[in-house]
Scaffold this active site. Structure first.
Site, PDB file in Angstrom:
ATOM      1  N   MET B   1     -47.226 -51.711  39.591  1.00 39.91           N
ATOM      2  CA  MET B   1     -46.642 -51.926  38.339  1.00 39.91           C
ATOM      3  C   MET B   1     -44.929 -52.105  38.790  1.00 39.91           C
ATOM      4  O   MET B   1     -44.662 -51.548  39.776  1.00 39.91           O
ATOM      5  CB  MET B   1     -46.902 -50.749  37.628  1.00 39.91           C
ATOM      6  CG  MET B   1     -48.044 -50.682  36.933  1.00 39.91           C
ATOM      7  SD  MET B   1     -48.389 -52.181  36.272  1.00 39.91           S
ATOM      8  CE  MET B   1     -50.015 -51.396  35.087  1.00 39.91           C
ATOM      9  N   CYS B   2     -44.287 -52.694  37.800  1.00 43.48           N
ATOM     10  CA  CYS B   2     -42.827 -52.899  37.978  1.00 43.48           C
ATOM     11  C   CYS B   2     -42.326 -51.821  37.066  1.00 43.48           C
ATOM     12  O   CYS B   2     -42.722 -50.832  36.489  1.00 43.48           O
ATOM     13  CB  CYS B   2     -42.566 -54.180  37.418  1.00 43.48           C
ATOM     14  SG  CYS B   2     -43.718 -55.437  37.960  1.00 43.48           S
TER      15      CYS B   2
END
Lengths: 273, 273
Positions: B1-2
């Protein structure tokens, strides 16, 4: 008037040497204090750095000189404002996505009656003649070709015709790229040089800096630099003719259109590849 | 995930403090080593800085920390790649021009079946689910409104409906702006804080840095920061609810949509201004 700098190379190459000379014109040896920008294509991607302040004072410009970004195609611009205020939205290069590619554009010159150039698909963000002409150019290409045309020569011919139309409105020196090809169109002033083995030394006209390209290249490298005025004082730059469009790829001229619309493809170019 | 970081402010404000904490998550205190980017809106103009390398090692990121760029709206992103290689074309934020404005977008999450989202007007340059979803979103808005709609609530309602559609494909936390409004949409994780007089001190969670905002502000300043996770450890951040869209302007929430489609406009907002 503004100044233009472009590069086309067959290997990822940094433009630190040429850019160092170029940015001295941005408020140093030249009068172009109204902003500057530089765009790099890297592995199918695009990024640009733009600043509405003089390039000689810009920490971002210093970073670009010190941090070698290696690229096949570069477009840079320093601005002396004529149409449009000095602000970020009016700072070249401009970019728009067409056919899934990031197109980049910088213009030197000034146009009359540009407000009535018809627009389709693309709208200017700032208020310069340059960006309006870019949106016109891209919109016209996209209106004629809803996908990249099978025959590149047909698209290049359309681009040359549109550039000629813009030249009739004033001065229109152009750098344009989709990341694969670099297009350079001369209205009044553009010069180019191609460096290849055996590489020699070059010294900048605008700053006390020399480079021995032998130390930075391999024998197969081909790197061409295009600028409003020659950037070095010990090499033979070739000046383009008014109305001439050159199509560059991998550091070499792939095709050439002249003011009478004559078209020449260089030997070895596969027209449908 | 960012991870996502956004800012909306009523005066041009630099984001150096928040960005310093945020970029430590890019390969420092966090696993997001696959590139980063930050976009600034300044006087109607737009620029972004993007790098496909970890932000903790990036000389461009250091420049952003040291060179305060003052802006009303900022969007930043650090990436941990899931769909699409680590390369510049896949590095957020993404941008497209619509209605003569530069729209900017960053996404945290992952989508299923994104390849079949229909595209109009805009095509992805890279190969991420995120950019495809952006092109879908912009194309749908442009298809419904060929010019900025008279009623902003109608456009915001359409945006919320499209975000809800994307949330059904997976995780879709969003930052989006046209330079005037900042849109934040929560699928799983977004938190925000609004700072205004009387200003206090704040200390970063990810780096040893504190700031006393009194020294950097005037009594009328209103600055809101939105991030995937709270960036400071001594302030009360508000977590957004899944399905919630907030519309920010000048540091304040102008409108709010929740998952059931309910819409609230904050007092004092002129819906047709």
């Amino acid at each position: 008037m503004c100044e233009l700098l472009g590069m086309s190379a067959n290997v990822p190459t940094d433009i630190c040497f040429s850019f160092t000379g170029f940015l001295h014109r941005g408020g140093g040896t030249g009068p172009h204090r109204d902003g500057w920008g530089i765009a790099f294509y890297e592995e199918g991607g695009y990024r640009d750095f733009r600043d509405p302040h003089p390039s000689v004072d810009s920490p971002i410009a210093r970073l670009i000189c010190d941090y070698p970004i290696k690229s096949h195609v570069v477009i840079s611009h320093i601005r002396q404002a004529n149409v449009g205020q000095v602000r970020l939205a009016n700072t070249h290069p401009f970019t728009r996505e067409m056919w899934g590619r990031p197109w980049c554009y910088a213009h030197n010159g000034q146009l009359e009656g540009w407000e009535s150039l018809p627009l389709a698909f693309y709208r200017p963000i700032g208020d310069t003649d340059s960006e309006h002409a870019f949106c016109f150019l891209m919109g016209e290409l996209r209106r004629r070709f809803d996908a990249p045309p099978q025959s590149r020569e047909v698209m290049w011919g359309a681009l040359h015709e549109l550039c000629e139309r813009l030249r009739r409105l004033g001065v229109f020196n152009l750098l344009l790229s989709d990341g694969e090809y670099l297009y350079t169109y001369c209205s009044t002033k553009l010069a180019h040089i191609t460096r290849r083995a055996p590489f020699g030394k070059a010294s900048l006209s605008d700053a006390e800096l020399s480079v021995n390209f032998v130390e930075h290249t391999t024998p197969n490298d081909i790197v061409s630099v295009i600028a409003t005025e020659p950037l070095t004082d010990n090499e033979d730059w070739i000046r383009m003719a008014p109305g001439e469009l050159l199509v560059w790829k991998d550091g070499e001229i792939q095709a050439r259109f002249n003011a009478t619309g004559n078209f020449a493809v260089t030997a070895g170019f596969n027209s449908t590849s």
